[in-house]
Design a protein around this motif. Structure first.
Motif, PDB file in Angstrom:
ATOM      1  N   LEU A  22       0.838  -1.181  -0.023  1.00  0.00           N
ATOM      2  CA  LEU A  22      -0.067  -0.261   0.066  1.00  0.00           C
ATOM      3  C   LEU A  22       0.999   1.242   0.070  1.00  0.00           C
ATOM      4  O   LEU A  22       0.658   2.304  -0.806  1.00  0.00           O
ATOM      5  N   CYS A 134     -13.332  -3.356   0.577  1.00  0.00           N
ATOM      6  CA  CYS A 134     -11.873  -3.257   0.547  1.00  0.00           C
ATOM      7  C   CYS A 134     -10.955  -4.297   0.690  1.00  0.00           C
ATOM      8  O   CYS A 134     -11.250  -5.433   1.298  1.00  0.00           O
ATOM      9  N   SER A 136      -6.952  -6.348  -0.463  1.00  0.00           N
ATOM     10  CA  SER A 136      -5.625  -6.074  -0.625  1.00  0.00           C
ATOM     11  C   SER A 136      -5.139  -6.121  -1.783  1.00  0.00           C
ATOM     12  O   SER A 136      -5.762  -6.264  -2.799  1.00  0.00           O
ATOM     13  N   TYR A 161     -15.795   7.955   7.469  1.00  0.00           N
ATOM     14  CA  TYR A 161     -15.220   6.362   7.345  1.00  0.00           C
ATOM     15  C   TYR A 161     -16.141   6.089   8.674  1.00  0.00           C
ATOM     16  O   TYR A 161     -16.193   6.806   9.765  1.00  0.00           O
ATOM     17  N   GLU A 181     -11.008   7.743   2.365  1.00  0.00           N
ATOM     18  CA  GLU A 181      -9.725   8.180   1.570  1.00  0.00           C
ATOM     19  C   GLU A 181      -8.767   9.000   2.346  1.00  0.00           C
ATOM     20  O   GLU A 181      -7.369   8.637   2.272  1.00  0.00           O
ATOM     21  N   ARG A 184      -6.775   6.393   4.209  1.00  0.00           N
ATOM     22  CA  ARG A 184      -5.834   5.546   3.429  1.00  0.00           C
ATOM     23  C   ARG A 184      -4.686   6.307   3.432  1.00  0.00           C
ATOM     24  O   ARG A 184      -3.379   5.722   3.217  1.00  0.00           O
ATOM     25  N   GLU A 185      -4.881   7.624   2.964  1.00  0.00           N
ATOM     26  CA  GLU A 185      -3.701   8.613   2.764  1.00  0.00           C
ATOM     27  C   GLU A 185      -2.717   8.502   4.163  1.00  0.00           C
ATOM     28  O   GLU A 185      -1.546   8.542   3.941  1.00  0.00           O
ATOM     29  N   GLY A 217      -4.410  -1.171   7.009  1.00  0.00           N
ATOM     30  CA  GLY A 217      -3.427  -1.087   6.281  1.00  0.00           C
ATOM     31  C   GLY A 217      -3.061  -2.034   5.067  1.00  0.00           C
ATOM     32  O   GLY A 217      -2.519  -1.825   4.014  1.00  0.00           O
ATOM     33  N   MET A 220      -6.751  -1.740   2.244  1.00  0.00           N
ATOM     34  CA  MET A 220      -7.085  -0.602   1.354  1.00  0.00           C
ATOM     35  C   MET A 220      -6.470  -0.313   0.136  1.00  0.00           C
ATOM     36  O   MET A 220      -6.297   0.853  -0.401  1.00  0.00           O
ATOM     37  N   TYR A 221      -6.109  -1.498  -0.446  1.00  0.00           N
ATOM     38  CA  TYR A 221      -5.509  -1.254  -1.710  1.00  0.00           C
ATOM     39  C   TYR A 221      -6.389  -1.225  -2.901  1.00  0.00           C
ATOM     40  O   TYR A 221      -6.224  -0.180  -3.706  1.00  0.00           O
ATOM     41  N   LEU A 223     -10.293  -0.654  -3.744  1.00  0.00           N
ATOM     42  CA  LEU A 223     -11.678   0.014  -3.233  1.00  0.00           C
ATOM     43  C   LEU A 223     -12.828  -0.191  -3.991  1.00  0.00           C
ATOM     44  O   LEU A 223     -12.869   0.280  -5.242  1.00  0.00           O
ATOM     45  N   ASN A 278      -9.055   9.203  -8.035  1.00  0.00           N
ATOM     46  CA  ASN A 278      -9.874   9.131  -6.640  1.00  0.00           C
ATOM     47  C   ASN A 278     -10.711  10.153  -6.549  1.00  0.00           C
ATOM     48  O   ASN A 278     -11.883   9.959  -5.893  1.00  0.00           O
TER      49      ASN A 278
END
Length: 291
Positions: A22, A134, A136, A161, A181, A184-185, A217, A220-221, A223, A278
């Motif tokens: 990720l 979500c 991987s 979220y 988002e 994830r960031e 972690g 969240m690759y 979505l 995104n």
């Protein structure tokens, strides 16, 4: 099956490798044109959503106060109605069927049905909401996954979220609610995040490090969101068309083995659109929430 019980365990080397994937992803391509239909959100005055709202007295449960306060009350209420359990999904995926089946048979549901039910509850109360699937980066098998919700808060002009499985939402160091988002960031950039103290899994407090930095972690690759957010949108039946949009990092591989890829299964047609942008994936609803 999308399973999500594994976050309670410490990750091995393979899981840590997935988390590192990720962090290595290429930035999203915000110049890419939208190639999928506009996301839609069903009106709370739809008869099925109105019945859902009246049946469980959701107006009273949400109560008064800000949008976030009302959304949190709905989240906590549903979290306490149906616990998480990794079992095969029910044949009918609606909030009423999921809640009433648990009350009758005391069998919990996986994160996917829980998110679908939570989504309908939010919609019935006028919130624009999505289920967010979500996965991987693991290829060619998706290796489990997790499903949460994104809820649009018009007063904040943003998605936030929420996870009904763990009664969880996330804030930054200043106490601001974070979107999917933004979570994830911050996972990618190693920025701090804070989980609500009431987050729990089967009444055991959820540990932020395991839940966010390890489990989410990893997952969240990729979505995926349904195009149409509405009542009974995910029950698979003959003649039904299900449409999804998947947000992928540029250059990534996309397994074709999960149930959300374009296919025809049991006379249910699935169409999945893909994007690396995104901004178009997380576009804000065009109509404000019902108050």
């Amino acid at each position: 099956m999308i399973t999500s019980a594994a976050f309670a365990q410490k990750p091995g080397k393979e899981k840590l490798l997935q988390i590192s994937q990720l962090k290595k992803t290429a930035p999203y391509d915000t110049t890419q044109q939208q190639t999928f239909p506009v996301f839609t959100y069903q009106s709370p005055e739809d008869p099925a959503l109105k019945t859902l709202r009246d049946t469980y007295q959701l107006d009273s449960i949400a109560g008064q106060g800000s949008e976030t306060e009302r959304a949190i009350r709905l989240l906590e209420w549903f979290h306490n109605q149906v616990p998480h359990e990794d079992v095969r999904s029910l044949p009918v995926l609606t909030a009423r069927y999921i809640i009433d089946t648990y009350r009758e048979k005391k069998v919990g549901q996986g994160c996917y049905p829980l998110s679908i039910a939570m989504n309908e509850i939010f919609l019935s109360m006028g919130f624009k909401s999505r289920s967010v699937i979500c996965f991987s980066s693991k290829y060619p098998e998706p290796d489990g996954g997790h499903v949460i919700n994104a809820v649009y808060i018009s007063s904040l002009h943003k998605w936030i979220y929420m996870d009904p499985q763990d009664n969880a939402y996330v804030k930054d160091e200043k106490g601001n609610f974070l979107s999917v988002e933004e979570v994830r960031e911050r996972l990618v950039n190693g920025k701090p995040m804070y989980l609500n103290a009431s987050a729990n899994y089967h009444q055991v407090p959820t540990k932020k490090e395991q839940y966010l930095y390890e489990f989410m972690g990893e997952h969240m690759y990729r979505l995926i969101c349904p195009v149409n957010s509405e009542y009974d949108s995910q029950t698979r039946s003959a003649g039904k068309l299900l449409q999804y949009v998947e947000l992928l990092p540029p250059g990534s591989k996309d397994p074709a083995v999960d149930m959300f890829e374009t296919s025809v299964r049991g006379n249910t047609k699935v169409i999945t659109y893909h994007t690396n942008n995104n901004r178009v994936f997380w576009q804000l609803p065009s109509v404000e929430n019902r108050q």
